[in-house]
Write a protein that holds these residues in place. Structure first.
Motif, PDB file in Angstrom:
ATOM      1  N   ASN A  19       0.938  -1.035  -0.036  1.00 20.13           N
ATOM      2  CA  ASN A  19       0.019   0.008  -0.134  1.00 20.13           C
ATOM      3  C   ASN A  19       0.947   1.316   0.132  1.00 20.13           C
ATOM      4  O   ASN A  19       1.509   1.438   1.054  1.00 20.13           O
ATOM      5  N   ASP A  20       0.961   1.831  -1.102  1.00 16.18           N
ATOM      6  CA  ASP A  20       2.132   2.675  -1.453  1.00 16.18           C
ATOM      7  C   ASP A  20       1.319   4.228  -1.079  1.00 16.18           C
ATOM      8  O   ASP A  20       0.009   4.458  -1.238  1.00 16.18           O
ATOM      9  N   THR A  21       2.139   5.211  -0.213  1.00 15.13           N
ATOM     10  CA  THR A  21       1.597   6.297   0.283  1.00 15.13           C
ATOM     11  C   THR A  21       2.812   7.677   0.090  1.00 15.13           C
ATOM     12  O   THR A  21       3.848   7.341   0.245  1.00 15.13           O
ATOM     13  N   ARG A  22       2.104   8.699  -0.069  1.00 11.05           N
ATOM     14  CA  ARG A  22       3.207   9.925   0.092  1.00 11.05           C
ATOM     15  C   ARG A  22       3.390  10.419   1.566  1.00 11.05           C
ATOM     16  O   ARG A  22       4.230  11.162   1.729  1.00 11.05           O
ATOM     17  N   ARG A  23       2.346  10.102   2.127  1.00 15.78           N
ATOM     18  CA  ARG A  23       2.529  10.700   3.665  1.00 15.78           C
ATOM     19  C   ARG A  23       1.747   9.623   4.629  1.00 15.78           C
ATOM     20  O   ARG A  23       1.276   8.554   3.995  1.00 15.78           O
ATOM     21  N   ALA A  24       1.456   9.944   5.814  1.00 15.44           N
ATOM     22  CA  ALA A  24       0.841   9.279   6.766  1.00 15.44           C
ATOM     23  C   ALA A  24      -0.639   9.168   6.630  1.00 15.44           C
ATOM     24  O   ALA A  24      -1.362   9.590   7.127  1.00 15.44           O
ATOM     25  N   SER A  25      -1.134   8.537   5.408  1.00  8.12           N
ATOM     26  CA  SER A  25      -2.463   8.412   4.868  1.00  8.12           C
ATOM     27  C   SER A  25      -2.589   7.349   4.190  1.00  8.12           C
ATOM     28  O   SER A  25      -1.592   6.703   3.428  1.00  8.12           O
ATOM     29  N   ASP A  26      -3.823   6.654   4.242  1.00  8.47           N
ATOM     30  CA  ASP A  26      -4.258   5.286   3.542  1.00  8.47           C
ATOM     31  C   ASP A  26      -4.574   5.699   2.042  1.00  8.47           C
ATOM     32  O   ASP A  26      -5.706   5.426   1.586  1.00  8.47           O
ATOM     33  N   GLU A  27      -3.471   6.068   1.330  1.00  7.36           N
ATOM     34  CA  GLU A  27      -3.697   6.464  -0.119  1.00  7.36           C
ATOM     35  C   GLU A  27      -3.804   5.320  -0.973  1.00  7.36           C
ATOM     36  O   GLU A  27      -4.278   5.559  -2.232  1.00  7.36           O
ATOM     37  N   HIS A  28      -3.329   4.247  -0.782  1.00 12.98           N
ATOM     38  CA  HIS A  28      -3.117   3.107  -1.963  1.00 12.98           C
ATOM     39  C   HIS A  28      -2.984   3.477  -3.205  1.00 12.98           C
ATOM     40  O   HIS A  28      -3.608   3.297  -4.158  1.00 12.98           O
ATOM     41  N   LEU A  29      -1.562   4.025  -3.576  1.00 14.27           N
ATOM     42  CA  LEU A  29      -1.227   4.680  -4.831  1.00 14.27           C
ATOM     43  C   LEU A  29      -0.829   3.145  -5.536  1.00 14.27           C
ATOM     44  O   LEU A  29      -0.358   2.514  -4.877  1.00 14.27           O
ATOM     45  N   PRO A  30      -0.660   3.694  -7.018  1.00 10.83           N
ATOM     46  CA  PRO A  30      -0.117   2.458  -7.760  1.00 10.83           C
ATOM     47  C   PRO A  30       1.258   2.352  -7.209  1.00 10.83           C
ATOM     48  O   PRO A  30       2.006   3.123  -6.649  1.00 10.83           O
TER      49      PRO A  30
END
Length: 256
Positions: free
Chosen positions: A199-210
């Protein structure tokens, strides 16, 4: 067998389409989200298994997560358990080898002591794990953001149950773990962590990025698992665009 790679299906993905794309991307498995159109009583296990075999794809599942198996209310907890037990049975009939369960509760926090709720969660996990073992199925409990049962508390689950763990990288980051902390945790518990949600993210958030679109250092995170680890890695990206999924697979394979 080594490390196997797959992805978690999202709402709006039909399982036949997901299996076909996983085959095209040369993946090993699909983690089928058993909710919405893929809830247990809407699935035909024989058809699911046939489609997986046709595409040469193994199967895992994400069991329904809005079911409170730690609830302080007896009938709520027992109902949630019955539903999960039925879902495990259906998943096993579909040919699935493992399923993800959330370590969470929706109990009103000011009114209930977390220690009491955690004991009820552990009781439920023991029941699920015992039932799953009878069906040749593995229960993998996932770390959830918050103070109830983050990754740091999982040694308690390891001591009290026979269940495995799903380590979610985005959830761990939300609880303050950086990439080195995650690697240290995986190094210490690689025998019980058998499944990862990437589960990739840019910050402490549940972003679910590619995969690769965030700032997590997956090279560091996965380093303890490079030798003699035989678990599964699920790309968990909130996208219905197969191009993003294909790029995610390419980035993961390049890293591995």
């Amino acid at each position: 067998m080594g490390i196997r790679r797959g992805f978690v299906t999202q709402i709006g993905m039909e399982y036949e389409d997901a299996f076909a794309h996983a085959d095209a991307f040369d993946l090993d498995f699909v983690e089928l989200m058993m909710d919405g159109q893929h809830v247990r009583n809407r699935l035909d296990p024989e058809a699911v298994q046939e489609s997986a075999v046709e595409n040469d794809i193994d199967l895992a599942v994400h069991l329904p997560f809005a079911l409170d198996i730690a609830s302080p209310f007896e009938h709520v907890r027992e109902g949630a358990l019955r539903e999960l037990l039925a879902a495990i049975e259906t998943a096993a009939d579909c040919g699935a080898e493992k399923g993800v369960v959330h370590a969470s509760t929706s109990a009103w926090s000011p009114a209930w002591e977390h220690d009491e709720l955690r004991e009820q969660l552990l009781d439920s996990v023991r029941e699920l794990d015992g039932f799953a073992s009878e069906h040749g199925f593995e229960v993998c409990v996932e770390n959830i953001p918050g103070e109830f049962f983050p990754a740091e508390r999982f040694p308690r689950l390891f001591d009290a149950t026979g269940a495995s763990m799903t380590f979610d990288t985005g959830h761990a980051r939300m609880n303050g773990m950086d990439s080195t902390d995650m690697a240290d945790f995986l190094d210490s518990h690689r025998d019980r962590v058998t499944h990862l949600h990437l589960n990739d993210t840019r910050r402490a958030s549940d972003e679910h990025l590619p995969f690769g679109a965030g700032t997590l250092d997956f090279g560091t995170i996965l380093d303890p698992l490079r030798e003699d680890w035989t678990g599964t890695l699920s790309i968990e990206a909130f996208t219905l665009d197969w191009g993003y999924m294909e790029t995610s697979v390419e980035r993961l394979d390049a890293l591995l």
